[in-house]
Scaffold this motif. Structure first.
Motif, short mmCIF file in Angstrom:
data_model
loop_
_atom_site.label_atom_id
_atom_site.label_comp_id
_atom_site.label_asym_id
_atom_site.label_seq_id
_atom_site.Cartn_x
_atom_site.Cartn_y
_atom_site.Cartn_z
N GLU A 38 5.54 3.06 9.31
CA GLU A 38 5.28 2.01 8.32
C GLU A 38 5.96 2.37 7.01
O GLU A 38 6.22 3.53 6.72
CB GLU A 38 3.78 1.85 8.10
N THR A 39 6.23 1.36 6.19
CA THR A 39 6.88 1.64 4.91
C THR A 39 5.90 2.30 3.96
O THR A 39 4.69 2.12 4.06
CB THR A 39 7.41 0.35 4.26
N LEU A 40 6.47 3.05 3.03
CA LEU A 40 5.63 3.73 2.04
C LEU A 40 4.86 2.73 1.20
O LEU A 40 3.69 2.95 0.87
CB LEU A 40 6.50 4.63 1.16
N GLU A 41 5.49 1.60 0.87
CA GLU A 41 4.80 0.61 0.05
C GLU A 41 3.63 -0.02 0.80
O GLU A 41 2.60 -0.32 0.20
CB GLU A 41 5.75 -0.46 -0.48
N SER A 42 3.74 -0.18 2.11
CA SER A 42 2.62 -0.74 2.86
C SER A 42 1.48 0.27 2.96
O SER A 42 0.31 -0.10 2.89
CB SER A 42 3.05 -1.22 4.25
N ALA A 49 1.00 -2.30 8.95
CA ALA A 49 1.99 -3.04 9.74
C ALA A 49 1.43 -3.23 11.14
O ALA A 49 0.50 -2.54 11.55
CB ALA A 49 3.30 -2.28 9.79
N GLU A 50 2.00 -4.19 11.86
CA GLU A 50 1.54 -4.40 13.23
C GLU A 50 1.81 -3.16 14.06
O GLU A 50 2.82 -2.50 13.88
CB GLU A 50 2.29 -5.59 13.85
N TRP A 106 11.28 2.70 2.48
CA TRP A 106 11.47 3.66 3.57
C TRP A 106 10.18 3.78 4.37
O TRP A 106 9.08 3.58 3.86
CB TRP A 106 11.81 5.03 3.02
N THR A 107 10.33 4.18 5.61
CA THR A 107 9.16 4.52 6.42
C THR A 107 8.75 5.95 6.08
O THR A 107 9.55 6.72 5.53
CB THR A 107 9.46 4.43 7.93
#
Length: 124
Positions: A38-42, A49-50, A106-107
């Motif tokens: 998952e992205t750092l922002e998420s 994320a799904e 980025w993830t």
């Protein structure tokens, strides 16, 4: 909002960081292995994320080495206090990073790989 994200951190180090952060009213989140792609922002935003399908399981395999502390929105004063506390203790972290506009997309996997690459480039 100030937040610290921990990934692959041992229980003693995790407790030390959580206690220090709580004294400064900084939220601490432990990123689960499922967040590796998952992205750092998420992750920082608390969004998930799904989940990947079973067929993506190999790509979703968490990174086995390295502990990470990702500091999100910390003031310079809080960052300095937290890092000083870590230096005073016997606990170590492999990587310490700051969430930036560049790495926010980025993830977690990409950040860990980049940190490894930089460490090797510096002879570490």
């Amino acid at each position: 909002m100030e937040k610290i994200i921990l990934y692959n951190v041992g229980p003693v180090t995790e407790e030390l960081i959580k206690k220090c952060a709580a004294n400064m009213r900084i939220k601490t989140v432990v990123a689960a292995p499922e967040t590796y792609n998952e992205t750092l922002e998420s992750i920082a935003g608390g969004k998930r994320a799904e989940k990947e399908s079973v067929f993506g399981a190999a790509a979703a395999t968490p990174h086995s080495g390295g502990s990470l502390m990702l500091m999100c929105g910390l003031s310079d004063k809080h960052m300095d206090r937290l890092l000083a506390k870590l230096r005073q203790s016997a606990e170590t972290l492999d990587y310490k990073a700051v969430l930036t506009p560049t790495n926010a997309k980025w993830t977690l996997k990409r950040l860990m790989l980049e940190m490894e690459r930089e460490k090797k480039a510096l002879g570490g």
